[in-house]
Design a protein around this motif. Structure first.
Motif, PDB file in Angstrom:
ATOM      1  N   GLY A  93      89.707  68.060 -61.001  1.00  0.00           N
ATOM      2  CA  GLY A  93      89.219  66.918 -60.242  1.00  0.00           C
ATOM      3  C   GLY A  93      89.529  65.611 -60.957  1.00  0.00           C
ATOM      4  O   GLY A  93      90.216  65.587 -61.982  1.00  0.00           O
ATOM      5  N   PRO A  94      88.989  64.509 -60.427  1.00  0.00           N
ATOM      6  CA  PRO A  94      89.207  63.192 -61.026  1.00  0.00           C
ATOM      7  C   PRO A  94      88.847  63.167 -62.515  1.00  0.00           C
ATOM      8  O   PRO A  94      87.791  63.662 -62.910  1.00  0.00           O
ATOM      9  N   GLY A  95      89.763  62.638 -63.303  1.00  0.00           N
ATOM     10  CA  GLY A  95      89.528  62.516 -64.739  1.00  0.00           C
ATOM     11  C   GLY A  95      89.525  63.842 -65.482  1.00  0.00           C
ATOM     12  O   GLY A  95      89.176  63.908 -66.650  1.00  0.00           O
ATOM     13  N   GLY A  96      89.925  64.909 -64.808  1.00  0.00           N
ATOM     14  CA  GLY A  96      89.936  66.214 -65.453  1.00  0.00           C
ATOM     15  C   GLY A  96      88.668  67.008 -65.245  1.00  0.00           C
ATOM     16  O   GLY A  96      88.388  67.968 -65.964  1.00  0.00           O
ATOM     17  N   SER A  97      87.894  66.624 -64.246  1.00  0.00           N
ATOM     18  CA  SER A  97      86.633  67.341 -64.011  1.00  0.00           C
ATOM     19  C   SER A  97      86.907  68.723 -63.432  1.00  0.00           C
ATOM     20  O   SER A  97      87.843  68.928 -62.672  1.00  0.00           O
ATOM     21  N   CYS A  98      86.080  69.641 -63.838  1.00  0.00           N
ATOM     22  CA  CYS A  98      86.149  71.001 -63.295  1.00  0.00           C
ATOM     23  C   CYS A  98      84.777  71.296 -62.704  1.00  0.00           C
ATOM     24  O   CYS A  98      83.823  71.596 -63.410  1.00  0.00           O
ATOM     25  N   ALA A  99      84.689  71.167 -61.393  1.00  0.00           N
ATOM     26  CA  ALA A  99      83.415  71.228 -60.670  1.00  0.00           C
ATOM     27  C   ALA A  99      82.493  72.386 -61.054  1.00  0.00           C
ATOM     28  O   ALA A  99      81.315  72.167 -61.276  1.00  0.00           O
ATOM     29  N   PRO A 100      82.992  73.610 -61.161  1.00  0.00           N
ATOM     30  CA  PRO A 100      82.044  74.687 -61.474  1.00  0.00           C
ATOM     31  C   PRO A 100      81.715  74.810 -62.962  1.00  0.00           C
ATOM     32  O   PRO A 100      80.995  75.716 -63.359  1.00  0.00           O
ATOM     33  N   CYS A 101      82.203  73.909 -63.776  1.00  0.00           N
ATOM     34  CA  CYS A 101      82.018  74.021 -65.228  1.00  0.00           C
ATOM     35  C   CYS A 101      80.636  73.552 -65.668  1.00  0.00           C
ATOM     36  O   CYS A 101      80.160  72.507 -65.217  1.00  0.00           O
ATOM     37  N   PRO A 102      80.028  74.291 -66.592  1.00  0.00           N
ATOM     38  CA  PRO A 102      78.799  73.776 -67.215  1.00  0.00           C
ATOM     39  C   PRO A 102      79.136  72.565 -68.096  1.00  0.00           C
ATOM     40  O   PRO A 102      80.297  72.337 -68.434  1.00  0.00           O
ATOM     41  N   ALA A 103      78.127  71.804 -68.465  1.00  0.00           N
ATOM     42  CA  ALA A 103      78.327  70.552 -69.209  1.00  0.00           C
ATOM     43  C   ALA A 103      79.131  70.734 -70.490  1.00  0.00           C
ATOM     44  O   ALA A 103      80.028  69.929 -70.780  1.00  0.00           O
ATOM     45  N   ASP A 104      78.849  71.784 -71.273  1.00  0.00           N
ATOM     46  CA  ASP A 104      79.575  71.972 -72.529  1.00  0.00           C
ATOM     47  C   ASP A 104      81.050  72.291 -72.281  1.00  0.00           C
ATOM     48  O   ASP A 104      81.929  71.833 -73.006  1.00  0.00           O
ATOM     49  N   GLN A 105      81.333  73.043 -71.224  1.00  0.00           N
ATOM     50  CA  GLN A 105      82.722  73.357 -70.893  1.00  0.00           C
ATOM     51  C   GLN A 105      83.442  72.110 -70.372  1.00  0.00           C
ATOM     52  O   GLN A 105      84.617  71.896 -70.670  1.00  0.00           O
ATOM     53  N   GLN A 106      82.726  71.262 -69.627  1.00  0.00           N
ATOM     54  CA  GLN A 106      83.327  70.029 -69.134  1.00  0.00           C
ATOM     55  C   GLN A 106      83.657  69.098 -70.297  1.00  0.00           C
ATOM     56  O   GLN A 106      84.697  68.451 -70.311  1.00  0.00           O
ATOM     57  N   GLU A 107      82.771  69.052 -71.285  1.00  0.00           N
ATOM     58  CA  GLU A 107      83.023  68.227 -72.474  1.00  0.00           C
ATOM     59  C   GLU A 107      84.287  68.697 -73.193  1.00  0.00           C
ATOM     60  O   GLU A 107      85.113  67.897 -73.601  1.00  0.00           O
ATOM     61  N   ARG A 108      84.428  70.005 -73.303  1.00  0.00           N
ATOM     62  CA  ARG A 108      85.624  70.581 -73.935  1.00  0.00           C
ATOM     63  C   ARG A 108      86.866  70.238 -73.112  1.00  0.00           C
ATOM     64  O   ARG A 108      87.905  69.877 -73.653  1.00  0.00           O
ATOM     65  N   MET A 109      86.758  70.362 -71.781  1.00  0.00           N
ATOM     66  CA  MET A 109      87.876  70.048 -70.898  1.00  0.00           C
ATOM     67  C   MET A 109      88.268  68.579 -71.032  1.00  0.00           C
ATOM     68  O   MET A 109      89.453  68.246 -71.093  1.00  0.00           O
ATOM     69  N   ASN A 110      87.292  67.691 -71.114  1.00  0.00           N
ATOM     70  CA  ASN A 110      87.575  66.261 -71.290  1.00  0.00           C
ATOM     71  C   ASN A 110      88.378  66.025 -72.567  1.00  0.00           C
ATOM     72  O   ASN A 110      89.325  65.236 -72.580  1.00  0.00           O
ATOM     73  N   SER A 111      87.992  66.708 -73.627  1.00  0.00           N
ATOM     74  CA  SER A 111      88.699  66.581 -74.901  1.00  0.00           C
ATOM     75  C   SER A 111      90.141  67.082 -74.790  1.00  0.00           C
ATOM     76  O   SER A 111      91.072  66.434 -75.274  1.00  0.00           O
ATOM     77  N   LEU A 112      90.321  68.223 -74.137  1.00  0.00           N
ATOM     78  CA  LEU A 112      91.670  68.789 -73.970  1.00  0.00           C
ATOM     79  C   LEU A 112      92.540  67.893 -73.083  1.00  0.00           C
ATOM     80  O   LEU A 112      93.717  67.683 -73.379  1.00  0.00           O
ATOM     81  N   VAL A 113      91.956  67.363 -72.017  1.00  0.00           N
ATOM     82  CA  VAL A 113      92.706  66.474 -71.123  1.00  0.00           C
ATOM     83  C   VAL A 113      93.141  65.224 -71.885  1.00  0.00           C
ATOM     84  O   VAL A 113      94.275  64.755 -71.745  1.00  0.00           O
ATOM     85  N   LYS A 114      92.262  64.704 -72.709  1.00  0.00           N
ATOM     86  CA  LYS A 114      92.597  63.520 -73.503  1.00  0.00           C
ATOM     87  C   LYS A 114      93.777  63.797 -74.439  1.00  0.00           C
ATOM     88  O   LYS A 114      94.725  63.015 -74.509  1.00  0.00           O
ATOM     89  N   ILE A 115      93.737  64.925 -75.136  1.00  0.00           N
ATOM     90  CA  ILE A 115      94.831  65.314 -76.037  1.00  0.00           C
ATOM     91  C   ILE A 115      96.123  65.502 -75.240  1.00  0.00           C
ATOM     92  O   ILE A 115      97.191  65.027 -75.635  1.00  0.00           O
ATOM     93  N   PHE A 116      96.008  66.178 -74.099  1.00  0.00           N
ATOM     94  CA  PHE A 116      97.154  66.438 -73.235  1.00  0.00           C
ATOM     95  C   PHE A 116      97.820  65.132 -72.805  1.00  0.00           C
ATOM     96  O   PHE A 116      99.024  64.944 -72.960  1.00  0.00           O
ATOM     97  N   LEU A 117      97.017  64.212 -72.259  1.00  0.00           N
ATOM     98  CA  LEU A 117      97.556  62.948 -71.758  1.00  0.00           C
ATOM     99  C   LEU A 117      98.125  62.076 -72.878  1.00  0.00           C
ATOM    100  O   LEU A 117      99.201  61.491 -72.728  1.00  0.00           O
ATOM    101  N   GLU A 118      97.408  61.986 -74.000  1.00  0.00           N
ATOM    102  CA  GLU A 118      97.890  61.164 -75.120  1.00  0.00           C
ATOM    103  C   GLU A 118      99.226  61.671 -75.645  1.00  0.00           C
ATOM    104  O   GLU A 118     100.125  60.885 -75.924  1.00  0.00           O
ATOM    105  N   ASN A 119      99.355  62.985 -75.785  1.00  0.00           N
ATOM    106  CA  ASN A 119     100.608  63.547 -76.288  1.00  0.00           C
ATOM    107  C   ASN A 119     101.746  63.364 -75.296  1.00  0.00           C
ATOM    108  O   ASN A 119     102.860  63.012 -75.694  1.00  0.00           O
ATOM    109  N   TYR A 120     101.480  63.592 -74.022  1.00  0.00           N
ATOM    110  CA  TYR A 120     102.525  63.402 -73.003  1.00  0.00           C
ATOM    111  C   TYR A 120     102.997  61.955 -73.011  1.00  0.00           C
ATOM    112  O   TYR A 120     104.201  61.682 -73.009  1.00  0.00           O
ATOM    113  N   ARG A 121     102.040  61.011 -73.010  1.00  0.00           N
ATOM    114  CA  ARG A 121     102.381  59.575 -72.968  1.00  0.00           C
ATOM    115  C   ARG A 121     103.170  59.124 -74.187  1.00  0.00           C
ATOM    116  O   ARG A 121     104.135  58.373 -74.059  1.00  0.00           O
TER     117      ARG A 121
END
Length: 141
Positions: A93-121
């Motif tokens: 979802g927007p900003g890398g959200s994963c709707a069915p994810c619990p809060a701790d998993q979403q936090e991890r996903m946010n971190s991974l998305v950030k690393i992914f985007l920074e490295n690609y850019r």
């Protein structure tokens, strides 16, 4: 005196063939390079990737090129693991959200998305520009 050399020639030929087959198969069975999709299972979940795996991935130009092509045409993606990961990223979802994810998993996903985007850019700006239209929803924060 008996000449033993002729008796051992067939055995030596077999022995030499075995050595060549062994050397050849060990060359064929080499471990894929770090960051290769071949080091991951086909059903790899993006949420279970580690930051170190993402860093190794972005150090492997071939893998980044493959993933980039998969975003453009998922059906023609040449690697099943890359296709799976691209599909999962496209479904975020927007900003890398994963709707069915619990809060701790979403936090991890946010971190991974950030690393992914920074490295690609930063490491592959031209490829990032190619991918941007497909992942625009993930880029927005």
């Amino acid at each position: 005196m008996y000449d033993y050399s002729s008796d051992h020639q067939p055995n030596m030929k077999i022995f030499a063939c075995l050595i060549l087959v062994t050397l050849g198969s060990s060359t064929l069975a080499q471990t894929p390079p770090p960051g290769s999709f071949d080091r991951l299972p086909e059903n790899q979940s993006i949420g279970s990737l580690t930051p170190a795996q993402l860093q190794r991935f972005f150090n492997n130009v071939e893998s980044v090129n493959t993933l980039t092509s998969c975003f453009a045409d998922l059906a023609s993606c040449p690697n099943p693991t890359a296709a799976n990961l691209a599909n999962q990223i496209l479904k975020l979802g927007p900003g890398g959200s994963c709707a069915p994810c619990p809060a701790d998993q979403q936090e991890r996903m946010n971190s991974l998305v950030k690393i992914f985007l920074e490295n690609y850019r930063t490491k592959y700006p031209e490829l990032f520009e190619q991918v941007k239209p497909y992942i625009a929803h993930v880029i927005q924060n």
